[in-house]
Design an enzyme around this catalytic site. Structure first.
Site, mmCIF file in Angstrom:
data_model
loop_
_atom_site.group_PDB
_atom_site.id
_atom_site.type_symbol
_atom_site.label_atom_id
_atom_site.label_comp_id
_atom_site.label_asym_id
_atom_site.label_seq_id
_atom_site.Cartn_x
_atom_site.Cartn_y
_atom_site.Cartn_z
ATOM 1 N NE ARG A 236 54.311 27.911 -65.857
ATOM 2 C CZ ARG A 236 54.875 27.444 -64.746
ATOM 3 N NH1 ARG A 236 55.453 28.280 -63.901
ATOM 4 N NH2 ARG A 236 54.858 26.164 -64.478
ATOM 5 C CD GLU A 265 61.742 31.466 -67.273
ATOM 6 O OE1 GLU A 265 62.120 30.309 -66.961
ATOM 7 O OE2 GLU A 265 60.836 32.056 -66.654
ATOM 8 C CG HIS A 284 61.285 29.683 -63.488
ATOM 9 N ND1 HIS A 284 60.641 29.621 -64.701
ATOM 10 C CD2 HIS A 284 60.474 29.043 -62.603
ATOM 11 C CE1 HIS A 284 59.499 28.967 -64.560
ATOM 12 N NE2 HIS A 284 59.381 28.605 -63.284
#
Length: 322
Positions: A236, A265, A284
């Site tokens: 994370r 993000e 990601h």
């Protein structure tokens, strides 16, 4: 009129055919949204019997407005977009899917490790520009007998350890929530946080995001790391203090970083990280393969089925008694 209503707050999948195959035989009406606000979630989920969510903000107010909800299932491992305390207060179990992409994330972690340490992006860029050097981008370290430190020792970290050991890396890990027998079985040395930072040649973060882990890798942590060490994060983004990382890279407190996840993000085009050759950023995507995508959707639908039929879900992450 359908027996059950299942609300999908948001998802970025090509289709939900697998969810339909599992849930429609139970006489479920599936409602699909692309919610970005709690008001949109309230409108969609007010009378839902179960909720599937990916990234939408499932806030306390949204949860308290769910009048019939038997459970909230997150498409994924982390549940930091769901207010767990509010779900506890409303006696709504929150369920995650921790086992759908263990191998994919472990593979991506090793891919980042090798790319970072072997300086693959820089070398490939040099070759494209006409530079042919048989010993480029010095220094490049060998992996044999270097120490890989794992911050967190859950399923993904254990899969990373197995892969890393095959490359000759010595593996240590810090996780106060894991029994020491699990370290012994994996052939991994258990260590404390300070020693992990000070002794790791490569440090991989495999931490959930919580109040305890947010910015766990901060200015003080980077100051304890070797100037020759590398940092990798496929867990994370919020476990790393981004500004502290930028400063550590700029000041050469650490040698490099590879990040699949970030605090914010997508990454801003103006981020200094994008202009640093010692920093690799991926989008990601460590979780992704066509196989893991299907497992994610199927496993999430099966958890909804368990909730609706009174069977205990496999993975409840909050403290609700079921």
């Amino acid at each position: 009129m359908s027996k059950y209503k299942v609300a999908i707050t948001d998802c970025r999948f090509p289709n939900i055919d697998l969810e339909r195959q599992v849930l429609e035989p139970l006489d479920c009406e599936i409602r699909i949204g692309q919610c970005e606000t709690e008001n949109e979630i309230l409108d969609l989920c007010e009378d839902a019997d179960a909720v599937l969510t990916q990234w939408a903000p499932v806030t306390a107010r949204a949860i308290k407005g769910m009048n019939r909800c038997k459970g909230i299932v997150r498409y994924g491992i982390g549940v930091d977009n769901v207010d767990l305390e509010a779900a506890n207060q409303c006696s709504i179990p929150v369920v995650n899917i921790p086992d759908y992409a263990i191998d994919e994330v472990a593979d991506h972690t090793l891919a980042l490790l090798l790319s970072l340490v072997r300086k693959i992006p820089q070398i490939a860029s040099q070759v494209r520009s006409g530079v042919w050097d048989i010993a480029p981008c010095r220094p490049i370290i060998g992996l044999q007998n270097k120490q890989l430190g794992l911050a967190g020792f859950g399923n993904i970290a254990r899969a990373v350890a197995k892969r890393a050991q095959a490359f000759g890396l010595r593996v240590t890990a810090y996780d106060p929530n894991v029994d020491e027998e699990q370290f012994r079985i994996a052939g991994v040395e258990q260590t404390n946080w300070t020693a992990l930072l000070q002794n790791s040649d490569i440090l991989c973060a495999h931490l959930p995001l919580s109040q305890q882990t947010r910015h766990m890798l901060d200015k003080a942590a980077f100051a304890r790391m070797k100037p020759t060490s590398y940092l990798i994060n496929t867990s994370r983004g919020g476990v790393i203090d981004t500004e502290a990382l930028i400063e550590a890279l700029q000041n050469r407190e650490i040698a490099g970083a590879a990040l699949d996840v970030l605090e914010h993000e997508p990454i801003s085009k103006s981020s200094p990280l994008l202009s640093m050759e010692q920093c690799i950023i991926t989008s990601h995507c460590a979780w992704y393969s066509e196989d893991s995508l299907q497992r994610l959707q199927l496993y999430a639908a099966l958890e909804i089925k368990r909730l609706l039929t009174g069977e205990r879900p496999k993975h409840i992450v909050n403290s609700v008694q079921f």
